[in-house]
Design a protein around this motif. Structure first.
Motif, PDB file in Angstrom:
ATOM      1  N   LEU A  97      52.861  55.384  44.392  1.00  0.00           N
ATOM      2  CA  LEU A  97      53.115  56.875  43.934  1.00  0.00           C
ATOM      3  C   LEU A  97      51.870  57.749  43.725  1.00  0.00           C
ATOM      4  N   ALA A  98      50.954  57.002  43.795  1.00  0.00           N
ATOM      5  CA  ALA A  98      49.615  57.848  43.417  1.00  0.00           C
ATOM      6  C   ALA A  98      48.855  58.210  44.653  1.00  0.00           C
ATOM      7  N   ASP A  99      49.580  57.370  45.912  1.00  0.00           N
ATOM      8  CA  ASP A  99      49.143  58.081  47.040  1.00  0.00           C
ATOM      9  C   ASP A  99      49.753  59.301  47.754  1.00  0.00           C
ATOM     10  N   ASP A 100      48.871  60.449  48.231  1.00  0.00           N
ATOM     11  CA  ASP A 100      49.565  61.502  48.554  1.00  0.00           C
ATOM     12  C   ASP A 100      50.458  61.265  50.137  1.00  0.00           C
ATOM     13  N   TYR A 101      49.877  60.359  50.746  1.00  0.00           N
ATOM     14  CA  TYR A 101      50.743  59.963  52.076  1.00  0.00           C
ATOM     15  C   TYR A 101      50.057  58.514  52.381  1.00  0.00           C
ATOM     16  N   VAL A 102      51.273  57.864  53.116  1.00  0.00           N
ATOM     17  CA  VAL A 102      51.091  56.611  53.505  1.00  0.00           C
ATOM     18  C   VAL A 102      51.886  56.412  55.011  1.00  0.00           C
ATOM     19  N   TYR A 103      51.618  55.431  55.779  1.00  0.00           N
ATOM     20  CA  TYR A 103      52.031  55.045  56.988  1.00  0.00           C
ATOM     21  C   TYR A 103      53.052  53.785  56.956  1.00  0.00           C
ATOM     22  N   GLY A 104      54.163  54.082  57.299  1.00  0.00           N
ATOM     23  CA  GLY A 104      55.050  53.073  57.521  1.00  0.00           C
ATOM     24  C   GLY A 104      55.659  52.790  58.799  1.00  0.00           C
ATOM     25  N   GLY A 105      56.742  51.852  58.935  1.00  0.00           N
ATOM     26  CA  GLY A 105      57.252  51.561  59.922  1.00  0.00           C
ATOM     27  C   GLY A 105      58.066  53.033  60.316  1.00  0.00           C
ATOM     28  N   GLY A 106      58.022  53.394  61.628  1.00  0.00           N
ATOM     29  CA  GLY A 106      58.417  54.621  62.371  1.00  0.00           C
ATOM     30  C   GLY A 106      60.054  54.129  63.018  1.00  0.00           C
ATOM     31  N   GLY A 107      60.594  53.263  62.984  1.00  0.00           N
ATOM     32  CA  GLY A 107      61.816  52.762  63.695  1.00  0.00           C
ATOM     33  C   GLY A 107      61.548  51.831  64.916  1.00  0.00           C
ATOM     34  N   ASP A 108      60.340  51.738  65.257  1.00  0.00           N
ATOM     35  CA  ASP A 108      60.220  50.719  66.300  1.00  0.00           C
ATOM     36  C   ASP A 108      58.621  50.345  66.305  1.00  0.00           C
ATOM     37  N   GLU A 109      58.378  49.384  67.034  1.00  0.00           N
ATOM     38  CA  GLU A 109      56.723  49.067  66.982  1.00  0.00           C
ATOM     39  C   GLU A 109      55.747  50.062  68.002  1.00  0.00           C
ATOM     40  N   TYR A 110      56.313  51.154  68.254  1.00  0.00           N
ATOM     41  CA  TYR A 110      55.685  52.197  69.052  1.00  0.00           C
ATOM     42  C   TYR A 110      55.787  53.427  68.292  1.00  0.00           C
ATOM     43  N   SER A 111      55.790  53.286  66.908  1.00  0.00           N
ATOM     44  CA  SER A 111      55.725  54.318  65.980  1.00  0.00           C
ATOM     45  C   SER A 111      55.587  54.179  64.560  1.00  0.00           C
ATOM     46  N   LEU A 112      54.951  55.132  63.995  1.00  0.00           N
ATOM     47  CA  LEU A 112      54.951  55.122  62.282  1.00  0.00           C
ATOM     48  C   LEU A 112      55.332  56.386  61.822  1.00  0.00           C
ATOM     49  N   LEU A 113      55.574  56.225  60.586  1.00  0.00           N
ATOM     50  CA  LEU A 113      55.999  57.591  59.741  1.00  0.00           C
ATOM     51  C   LEU A 113      55.124  57.685  58.743  1.00  0.00           C
ATOM     52  N   ARG A 114      54.496  58.703  58.771  1.00  0.00           N
ATOM     53  CA  ARG A 114      53.587  59.509  57.793  1.00  0.00           C
ATOM     54  C   ARG A 114      54.518  60.075  56.746  1.00  0.00           C
ATOM     55  N   PHE A 115      54.334  59.536  55.475  1.00  0.00           N
ATOM     56  CA  PHE A 115      55.182  60.204  54.264  1.00  0.00           C
ATOM     57  C   PHE A 115      54.559  59.958  53.190  1.00  0.00           C
ATOM     58  N   ARG A 116      55.221  60.891  52.221  1.00  0.00           N
ATOM     59  CA  ARG A 116      54.777  60.891  50.451  1.00  0.00           C
ATOM     60  C   ARG A 116      55.611  59.997  49.657  1.00  0.00           C
ATOM     61  N   PRO A 117      55.047  58.757  49.427  1.00  0.00           N
ATOM     62  CA  PRO A 117      55.867  57.963  48.692  1.00  0.00           C
ATOM     63  C   PRO A 117      56.556  58.670  47.328  1.00  0.00           C
ATOM     64  N   ALA A 118      56.106  59.528  46.729  1.00  0.00           N
ATOM     65  CA  ALA A 118      56.784  60.204  45.696  1.00  0.00           C
ATOM     66  C   ALA A 118      57.751  60.997  45.859  1.00  0.00           C
ATOM     67  N   GLU A 119      57.854  61.352  47.277  1.00  0.00           N
ATOM     68  CA  GLU A 119      59.125  61.996  47.882  1.00  0.00           C
ATOM     69  C   GLU A 119      60.328  61.424  47.879  1.00  0.00           C
ATOM     70  N   LEU A 120      60.088  60.109  48.317  1.00  0.00           N
ATOM     71  CA  LEU A 120      61.227  59.219  48.389  1.00  0.00           C
ATOM     72  C   LEU A 120      61.985  58.816  46.991  1.00  0.00           C
ATOM     73  N   VAL A 121      60.931  59.015  46.077  1.00  0.00           N
ATOM     74  CA  VAL A 121      61.575  58.731  44.641  1.00  0.00           C
ATOM     75  C   VAL A 121      62.252  60.090  44.071  1.00  0.00           C
ATOM     76  N   GLU A 122      61.691  61.077  44.413  1.00  0.00           N
ATOM     77  CA  GLU A 122      61.940  62.418  43.977  1.00  0.00           C
ATOM     78  C   GLU A 122      63.433  62.789  44.758  1.00  0.00           C
ATOM     79  N   ARG A 123      63.793  62.444  45.871  1.00  0.00           N
ATOM     80  CA  ARG A 123      64.823  62.619  46.628  1.00  0.00           C
ATOM     81  C   ARG A 123      65.939  61.441  46.486  1.00  0.00           C
ATOM     82  N   GLY A 124      65.771  60.570  45.585  1.00  0.00           N
ATOM     83  CA  GLY A 124      66.469  59.508  45.246  1.00  0.00           C
ATOM     84  C   GLY A 124      66.819  58.602  46.426  1.00  0.00           C
ATOM     85  N   LEU A 125      65.822  58.177  47.350  1.00  0.00           N
ATOM     86  CA  LEU A 125      65.714  57.475  48.473  1.00  0.00           C
ATOM     87  C   LEU A 125      65.258  56.086  48.063  1.00  0.00           C
TER      88      LEU A 125
END
Length: 131
Positions: free
Chosen positions: A97-125
């Motif tokens: 949650l201290a990181d502005d952005y991280v990169y995780g799985g994007g749905g397949d091995e040819y993609s990544l998802l750049r996202f804000r960890p805190a936003e997942l928590v803020e949105r209840g995800l």
């Protein structure tokens, strides 16, 4: 929920199968790459998001890793491409949650998802936990 609603999906020209490959593909340090691991705890499936360089203590959680078939069945994604937004309970390592952005799985091995960890928590995800 679509992945592009929680982050930027980055499509890569070659598959990424390791933390090192993912970091090199997007030009970041390995600690900015996260993994989403699916586990089975009793009869419940859960997902845990943690740094790619960190290990998940299954004994502490009382869980086992889901098999590749189980992962595909309960998430709709194959191992290696599981994104951080799922229809099963998702828990995120509080340290992310201290990181502005991280990169995780994007749905397949040819993609990544750049996202804000805190936003997942803020949105209840995702629910923050100490891993």
């Amino acid at each position: 929920m679509r992945l592009d609603e929680v982050g930027e999906r980055i499509v890569l020209p070659t598959p990424v199968r390791t933390v090192k490959q993912a970091a090199q593909a997007v030009g970041v340090s390995e600690d900015k790459i996260v993994k989403t691991l699916v586990v089975k705890c009793g009869e419940e499936y859960r997902a845990y998001i943690l740094r790619g360089t960190k290990r998940l203590d299954l004994d502490k959680l009382g869980c086992r890793m889901a098999t590749p078939g189980e992962v595909a069945e309960v998430t709709g994604y194959n191992v290696g491409g599981v994104p951080p937004v799922l229809r099963i309970p998702v828990y995120i390592d509080r340290e992310l949650l201290a990181d502005d952005y991280v990169y995780g799985g994007g749905g397949d091995e040819y993609s990544l998802l750049r996202f804000r960890p805190a936003e997942l928590v803020e949105r209840g995800l995702a629910t923050p936990v100490d891993l």
